[in-house]
Design a protein around this motif. Structure first.
Motif, short mmCIF file in Angstrom:
data_model
loop_
_atom_site.label_atom_id
_atom_site.label_comp_id
_atom_site.label_asym_id
_atom_site.label_seq_id
_atom_site.Cartn_x
_atom_site.Cartn_y
_atom_site.Cartn_z
N PRO A 94 0.83 -1.21 0.00
CA PRO A 94 0.00 0.00 0.00
C PRO A 94 0.86 1.26 0.00
O PRO A 94 2.04 1.24 0.38
CB PRO A 94 -0.80 -0.13 1.30
CG PRO A 94 -0.77 -1.58 1.64
CD PRO A 94 0.56 -2.08 1.16
N CYS A 95 0.26 2.35 -0.40
CA CYS A 95 0.98 3.63 -0.43
C CYS A 95 0.94 4.25 0.96
O CYS A 95 0.23 5.24 1.21
CB CYS A 95 0.33 4.56 -1.46
SG CYS A 95 1.23 6.08 -1.72
N ASP A 96 1.71 3.65 1.88
CA ASP A 96 1.70 4.09 3.27
C ASP A 96 3.10 4.39 3.80
O ASP A 96 3.31 4.48 5.00
CB ASP A 96 1.00 3.06 4.15
CG ASP A 96 1.68 1.68 4.08
OD1 ASP A 96 2.70 1.55 3.37
OD2 ASP A 96 1.17 0.75 4.73
N PRO A 143 -7.16 4.13 -1.96
CA PRO A 143 -6.62 2.81 -1.61
C PRO A 143 -6.09 2.01 -2.79
O PRO A 143 -5.32 1.06 -2.59
CB PRO A 143 -7.83 2.10 -0.98
CG PRO A 143 -8.72 3.19 -0.51
CD PRO A 143 -8.55 4.30 -1.51
N CYS A 144 -6.47 2.35 -4.01
CA CYS A 144 -5.96 1.61 -5.17
C CYS A 144 -4.49 1.93 -5.46
O CYS A 144 -3.85 1.24 -6.27
CB CYS A 144 -6.80 1.89 -6.41
SG CYS A 144 -6.86 3.62 -6.92
N SER A 145 -3.94 2.95 -4.83
CA SER A 145 -2.53 3.31 -5.03
C SER A 145 -1.62 2.16 -4.59
O SER A 145 -1.94 1.42 -3.66
CB SER A 145 -2.18 4.56 -4.22
OG SER A 145 -3.02 5.64 -4.55
N LEU A 146 -0.49 2.02 -5.27
CA LEU A 146 0.45 0.96 -4.93
C LEU A 146 1.89 1.48 -4.99
O LEU A 146 2.22 2.32 -5.84
CB LEU A 146 0.34 -0.21 -5.92
CG LEU A 146 -0.85 -1.16 -5.77
CD1 LEU A 146 -0.84 -2.17 -6.91
CD2 LEU A 146 -0.81 -1.88 -4.42
N ARG A 195 -7.17 -2.80 -9.28
CA ARG A 195 -7.63 -2.47 -7.93
C ARG A 195 -8.69 -1.36 -7.98
O ARG A 195 -9.68 -1.41 -7.24
CB ARG A 195 -6.44 -2.03 -7.08
CG ARG A 195 -5.51 -3.16 -6.68
CD ARG A 195 -4.21 -2.63 -6.09
NE ARG A 195 -4.42 -1.83 -4.91
CZ ARG A 195 -4.39 -2.28 -3.67
NH1 ARG A 195 -4.17 -3.59 -3.45
NH2 ARG A 195 -4.57 -1.48 -2.64
N SER A 199 -12.68 -1.62 -6.86
CA SER A 199 -13.20 -0.76 -5.79
C SER A 199 -14.41 0.06 -6.24
O SER A 199 -14.97 0.81 -5.44
CB SER A 199 -12.10 0.17 -5.28
OG SER A 199 -11.77 1.15 -6.26
#
Length: 234
Positions: A94-96, A143-146, A195, A199
């Motif tokens: 995830p992009c976190d 949330p679809c970010s990777l 993703r 979603s």
């Protein structure tokens, strides 16, 4: 950026903001005669984003091209929902991650002279990355970010999607050219498309500079040009 359109001299309307430290007239529309004259006399030192026709008229009068770009969109209903795996030895996450963890790969992907490098100032890129990833610059990160990490958990590529005024917008698509195999960027974008479609998103948008060869990759992945604009410095 101010959400209300400004009007100047009864000739043009625009959204006012700041770009690369300059006042910025974005999405300029001609609403009366003498648009080029009004801009050249009233917006000295500004960045102006307008149609190619108006921008070329400004260039003929002495303005300098800052960016010639295409807005592209992908209809996610046409995306095959096949699962996409990261290249061998890498993982999608995830992009976190922190801006400090993401920044080196972005700077490697967009070195000085790259047509889509946002600015020539590495420090400014770093300062703008934090509010972007925190959702304070153009909108929340979706949330679809990777991100792509290697075996040492170092970020080497990614696609960041923000909610930009209700539009799922790819604000960054990058890969470290020396630390990833060819095709990693396209594979990551494909995974993000899947993703996003799952979603419930209807489309993904992005902007790409006219001279950037990545435009061909986007076209291969189903993105089509919906708008072309030029940004000039008056």
């Amino acid at each position: 950026m101010d959400e209300e359109r400004k009007i100047m001299a009864g000739a043009v309307s625009y959204y006012e903001g700041v770009r690369d430290g300059r006042p910025w007239a974005d999405q300029v529309e001609v609403i009366g005669p003498g648009a080029a004259d009004a801009i050249m006399s009233g917006m000295r030192g500004w960045a102006v984003s307008a149609s190619p026709e108006l921008a070329e008229e400004l260039v003929a009068r002495g303005a300098r091209v800052l960016r010639h770009a295409h807005v592209m969109s992908c209809d996610l209903e046409k995306v095959e929902p096949t699962e996409v795996e990261a290249p061998e030895g890498f993982r999608f996450v995830p992009c976190d991650r922190t801006p400090e963890q993401v920044l080196p790969a972005i700077l490697a992907a967009y070195p000085p002279g790259h047509p889509d490098r946002p600015t020539d100032d590495d420090e400014r890129i770093g300062k703008e990355l934090a509010p972007l990833l925190e959702g304070r610059l153009i909108g929340p990160v979706l949330p679809c970010s990777l991100l792509v990490v290697d075996s040492g958990d170092t970020v080497v590529a990614g696609v960041v999607v923000n909610d930009f005024q209700g539009v799922p917008w790819i604000s960054h698509a990058f890969r470290h050219p020396a630390e990833t195999p060819p095709g990693t960027g396209a594979l990551t974008l494909r995974a993000v498309q899947v993703r996003a479609a799952r979603s419930g998103l209807a489309a993904l948008g992005l902007a790409v500079t006219h001279a950037n060869p990545a435009k061909r990759i986007y076209e291969r992945l189903g993105f089509v040009v919906t708008e072309t604009s030029m940004t000039v410095v008056v």
